[in-house]
Design an enzyme around this catalytic site. Sequence first.
Site: not given
Ligand code: SAH
Length: 365
Positions: A112, A125, A132, A136, A139, A353
């Site tokens: 995306e 973006c 990944c 997390c 996510c 995302c």
């Molecule tokens: N892997 C990298 C970049 C991709 S995620 C990172 O961890 O920074 C981009 C951002 O979106 C990160 O700050 C991530 O923690 C956040 N993110 C992921 N899922 C999310 C969600 N459900 N709500 C809000 N932010 C989220």
Amino acid sequence: MYEKGAVIDLEQHEQQFDWKGKIDIKSLELEELNRQLAEMGQPKFRGKQIYSWLHEKRVTSFDEMSNLPAALRQQLMERYYINRLCIIKKLVSKIDGTQKYLLRLKDNNCVEAVLMRYKYGNSVCISTQVGCRMGCKFCASTLAGWIRSLDVSEMLDEIYTLTQDSGERVSNVVLMGIGEPLDNYDNVMKFLRILSSPEGYNLSLRHLSLSTCGLVDKIYEFADQKLGLTLSISLHAPNDEIRSQTMPVNKRYPMEELLKACRYYFKQTGRRISFEYALIEGVNDELRHANELADRLKGMAAHVNLIPVNPVKERGFKRGSRQRIEAFQKALEARGVNATVRRELGADINAACGQLRREYDQQQG
Ligand code: SAH
């Protein structure tokens, strides 16, 4: 939620091309290209000509390189391929014009990319990996695991494709889509060099941010490059206990080590760190968490970006009320930490995302 006509399904536009066994010419830096062309017996100026076709004019076939002799074009075609992406879905927000794209890669995997419109210009973006492996808990991108890292050309093409489709130049790039950029370190560094090269797209690295969940070793390496782009750290917790519950990477690199690496990044680059903090109701959004966070960040050149968590249905996390979020922000500011609440863009097209790709993959079975 979104306007029916705004969903553009381009599935019928098959864009397959012959790439197997060939060299990815768009992933080559100018010096590498020069070297390979010299080996082919070509004069010195050819490298720059081809590089400009690829990164400045952004053509998709060798036939369009009109200042090259036909024999050379033929030779190039046999040895190299020009990567391109196919737009398979595009969602346009009726609220603010944000455009979310689902893009197909040469091997049929999807990623995306999102185009956001601001007063100062368009910001894109981009994704850095297919899936990944950071895991997390909040996510959507990690739900189906990790497939592979993106090639340099694939990351460039996210920007080139969105530029072409919108008809407008991109002025800012954030590496915040699917994937962990520092887990694809070498390709991301090369991508940055090509994207910012004067003979290419010529995007100033000052207009670029890289977001990481905190791979400490790589942050040191990156800091030593002194590239001057903004480093965003996905912090999302005020202490190790909470962070380890939601972000497995914290077990490998605990917060104190991470913050130490951030201080080093500032020392090397002079750029203040941007901390991302997704507020999850009842998990990390109490006032005591704000105070604890402020104490930890005290004295750092930092900015906290508060994000109301995007609910992902498989995860079950909820966002708190507006008042709760504002109270958190005020508590940080009262202790001298600069904090803003991220303005939501594309709320009607669910720009969270990883969700578009996931829905698509599930439909395909
Ligand atoms: N892997 C990298 C970049 C991709 S995620 C990172 O961890 O920074 C981009 C951002 O979106 C990160 O700050 C991530 O923690 C956040 N993110 C992921 N899922 C999310 C969600 N459900 N709500 C809000 N932010 C989220």
